[in-house]
Design a protein around this motif. Structure first.
Motif, PDB file in Angstrom:
ATOM      1  N   THR A 109     -34.142  68.608 -72.271  1.00  0.00           N
ATOM      2  CA  THR A 109     -33.638  67.689 -73.290  1.00  0.00           C
ATOM      3  C   THR A 109     -32.116  67.720 -73.373  1.00  0.00           C
ATOM      4  O   THR A 109     -31.474  66.687 -73.579  1.00  0.00           O
ATOM      5  N   ILE A 117     -24.388  72.272 -71.906  1.00  0.00           N
ATOM      6  CA  ILE A 117     -25.111  71.951 -73.145  1.00  0.00           C
ATOM      7  C   ILE A 117     -26.400  72.759 -73.161  1.00  0.00           C
ATOM      8  O   ILE A 117     -27.203  72.687 -72.219  1.00  0.00           O
ATOM      9  N   SER A 125     -30.356  76.705 -77.012  1.00  0.00           N
ATOM     10  CA  SER A 125     -30.549  78.145 -77.229  1.00  0.00           C
ATOM     11  C   SER A 125     -29.323  78.968 -76.846  1.00  0.00           C
ATOM     12  O   SER A 125     -29.119  80.067 -77.357  1.00  0.00           O
ATOM     13  N   LEU A 150     -44.989  75.908 -71.326  1.00  0.00           N
ATOM     14  CA  LEU A 150     -43.615  75.628 -71.692  1.00  0.00           C
ATOM     15  C   LEU A 150     -43.113  76.683 -72.668  1.00  0.00           C
ATOM     16  O   LEU A 150     -43.833  77.064 -73.574  1.00  0.00           O
ATOM     17  N   VAL A 177     -35.986  79.285 -71.422  1.00  0.00           N
ATOM     18  CA  VAL A 177     -36.411  79.952 -70.195  1.00  0.00           C
ATOM     19  C   VAL A 177     -35.279  80.816 -69.689  1.00  0.00           C
ATOM     20  O   VAL A 177     -34.267  80.322 -69.197  1.00  0.00           O
TER      21      VAL A 177
HETATM   22  C1  BG6 Z   1     -36.829  74.212 -71.696  1.00  0.00           C
HETATM   23  C2  BG6 Z   1     -37.358  73.828 -73.041  1.00  0.00           C
HETATM   24  O1  BG6 Z   1     -37.398  75.354 -71.212  1.00  0.00           O
HETATM   25  O2  BG6 Z   1     -35.423  74.346 -71.788  1.00  0.00           O
HETATM   26  C3  BG6 Z   1     -36.777  72.457 -73.368  1.00  0.00           C
HETATM   27  O3  BG6 Z   1     -38.758  73.796 -73.030  1.00  0.00           O
HETATM   28  C4  BG6 Z   1     -35.268  72.546 -73.390  1.00  0.00           C
HETATM   29  O4  BG6 Z   1     -37.249  71.999 -74.626  1.00  0.00           O
HETATM   30  C5  BG6 Z   1     -34.729  73.160 -72.102  1.00  0.00           C
HETATM   31  O5  BG6 Z   1     -34.716  71.260 -73.544  1.00  0.00           O
HETATM   32  C6  BG6 Z   1     -33.258  73.513 -72.215  1.00  0.00           C
HETATM   33  O6  BG6 Z   1     -33.069  74.453 -73.250  1.00  0.00           O
HETATM   34  P1  BG6 Z   1     -31.687  74.762 -73.850  1.00  0.00           P
HETATM   35  O7  BG6 Z   1     -31.916  75.836 -74.877  1.00  0.00           O
HETATM   36  O8  BG6 Z   1     -30.800  75.235 -72.743  1.00  0.00           O
HETATM   37  O9  BG6 Z   1     -31.152  73.501 -74.450  1.00  0.00           O
END
Ligand code: BG6
Length: 366
Positions: free
Chosen positions: A60, A104, A107, A359, A363
Motif C-alpha cells: 500500500t 515510505i 511500520s 499476510l 514483513v
Molecule cells: C505488507 C503489508 O506486508 O507490507 C501491507 O501486509 C503493507 O499492508 C506493506 O502495505 C508495506 O508495509 P509498510 O509498513 O512498509 O508500509
C-alpha cells in the motif's frame, strides 16, 4: 478497543478524517498559504539542487508513492521514479549527490524498504522517510523524517496509513515547490485550503458505506473484478484492487482504462464487476469511452464519480458520488469507497477481515 466497530479495519477506515487532520496539524502557516516542515533539515541549498527523486516502498505504501510521484512532478517538475523496494535494491539505480530518496513505510520496519534505504545511504544519497511509527528503524536511520499521524494501525489491511501518506506527500510536494520557487508553488495556497477541507469531505464519503455494503453483498460471490481509471484514478485503482485481493480473496486487476483494449478486454465478460473511477476531469471523455467498451461486453459497471456528475448515470449501472474537490486531490477521497468495498466483500465472504491469510502487518524478513 474496537470502539464499537466489528473490526479494526472498519474502525480505522472511519478514523481517516481525524488522521488526515492530525497529519496536517502544524504543517500549514497561520495565513494558510505556506507548508511548514520544521522537522526537515536539508543541507543549505539542497532543496534547490535536487534533480531526481526516487520513491521506494512496498504494498500500500508503494501505491501512495505512485500518487506522490504525480504530485511532486506536477508541483516541482523534478523527475520522480516510484519503485517497489525489493526491485530497486537489486538493480543498479542511477543516483547522484542531488538525488533524494523517499522511503515510505507505515511500520518503518519492512525489511525490503529498510534494505533499500540502507543501500541508498551507503551510496551517499539523502534519505527522507515517511513513516507512521516514531522510533521505528526507518525513522531512526533516515536523514529526515516526516511522520504521518495516523495513530496505531492494527488491521493488516492498511487504510488510514495510506490516506495520511497521501496527505504527507501532497504537503511535501508543496513544500518543495515553495522552497525551490517552482512555478507550481502558485498552486500551493489553494491546495492547502482544499486539504484543510479534506477531513470534512472524508466524513461525507463515509456516508456511502450502506450503498457499498449492498453492492459488496450482491457481488461478493464473484471470483473476479476489475478496477479501471486513468491518471490518478489508475493509481487509486491499484490500491482498490490490492485491498480487495488482500482481504476478500477475490481476484482483482487494476487496469489503466485506456490499456484494456491492448490486453485484457477478452476477460471482460457478461456481469463481471468493473469498478470505474471517474474523477480526473481532463480525462473524463476518454474514460467514458473506455467504460462504453466494457459495457458493450455486458460488464456490470459501478462508477465512482463527483457529486454533481449527472451524466455518468447514463453510461453505467450504478454510481457512488463523492464530494467535488480538485482532480489533483481526488485520491484521498476516492480510495475510501474502495476500502469499504473490500471490507464489506470480506465480511460477506465470512473472512477474518483483520487477519487475512498469508499476510503479516509488517514483513521484517526479505
Ligand atoms: C505488507 C503489508 O506486508 O507490507 C501491507 O501486509 C503493507 O499492508 C506493506 O502495505 C508495506 O508495509 P509498510 O509498513 O512498509 O508500509
Amino acid at each position: 478497543e474496537k470502539g464499537g466497530y466489528d473490526h479494526f479495519m472498519l474502525k480505522e477506515i472511519h478514523e481517516q478524517p481525524k488522521a488526515i487532520s492530525d497529519t496536517l496539524t502544524g504543517r500549514i502557516s497561520e495565513d494558510g498559504t505556506k507548508v511548514v516542515f520544521d522537522e526537515l533539515n536539508f543541507p543549505e541549498g539542497f532543496a534547490k539542487d535536487i534533480d531526481r527523486i526516487h520513491i521506494l516502498a512496498c504494498g500500500t505504501s508503494w501505491h501512495a508513492g505512485m500518487v506522490g510521484k504525480y504530485a511532486i512532478e506536477k508541483l516541482t517538475r523534478i523527475p520522480v521514479d516510484c519503485e517497489i523496494a525489493s526491485e530497486y535494491r537489486y538493480r543498479d539505480p542511477i543516483v547522484s549527490k542531488n538525488t533524494l530518496l523517499i522511503a515510505i513505510t507505515q511500520s518503518g520496519e519492512t525489511a525490503d524498504t529498510l534494505a533499500a534505504l540502507r543501500q541508498a545511504k551507503e551510496q551517499g544519497t539523502r534519505v527522507l522517510a515517511i513513516t507512521n511509527v516514531v522510533g521505528s528503524s526507518a525513522a531512526r536511520e533516515a536523514d529526515d523524517v516526516i511522520f504521518t499521524w495516523a495513530g496505531p494501525e492494527i488491521s493488516v489491511a492498511s487504510t488510514k496509513a495510506y490516506t495520511t501518506q497521501l496527505t504527507a506527500l501532497y504537503l511535501f510536494a508543496g513544500w518543495l515547490a515553495q522552497e525551490r520557487g517552482a512555478a507550481g508553488a502558485a498552486e500551493v495556497p489553494a491546495m492547502l485550503t482544499a486539504l484543510r477541507d479534506m477531513p470534512a469531505h472524508a466524513e461525507t464519503v463515509l456516508e456511502t458505506a450502506p450503498a457499498i455494503q449492498a453492492f459488496a453483498k450482491d457481488w461478493s460471490s464473484r471470483e473476479h473484478a476489475f478496477f479501471i481509471g486513468r491518471g490518478l484514478d489508475y493509481e487509486v485503482s491499484l490500491e482498490g484492487s490490492l485491498k480487495l485481493k488482500e482481504i476478500s480473496y477475490m481476484h482483482a486487476e487494476a487496469y489503466p482504462a485506456g490499456e484494456l483494449k491492448h490486453g485484457t478486454l477478452a476477460l471482460i465478460v457478461e456481469d463481471i464487476p468493473v469498478i470505474a473511477l471517474v474523477t480526473q476531469d481532463d480525462l473524463y471523455e476518454k474514460t467514458i469511452s473506455n467504460i462504453q467498451e466494457v459495457k458493450a461486453r455486458d460488464a456490470f459497471v459501478l462508477a465512482l464519480a463527483w457529486s454533481g456528475d449527472t451524466e455518468i448515470g447514463k453510461t453505467v449501472d450504478q454510481v457512488i458520488h463523492i464530494p467535488k474537490v480538485s482532480a489533483f486531490l481526488a485520491p484521498i477521497l476516492a480510495v475510501i469507497p474502495l476500502q469499504l468495498l473490500a471490507y464489506y466483500a470480506s465480511v460477506a465472504r465470512g473472512n477474518d477481515v483483520d487477519n487475512p491469510r498469508n499476510l503479516a502487518k509488517s514483513v521484517t524478513v526479505e
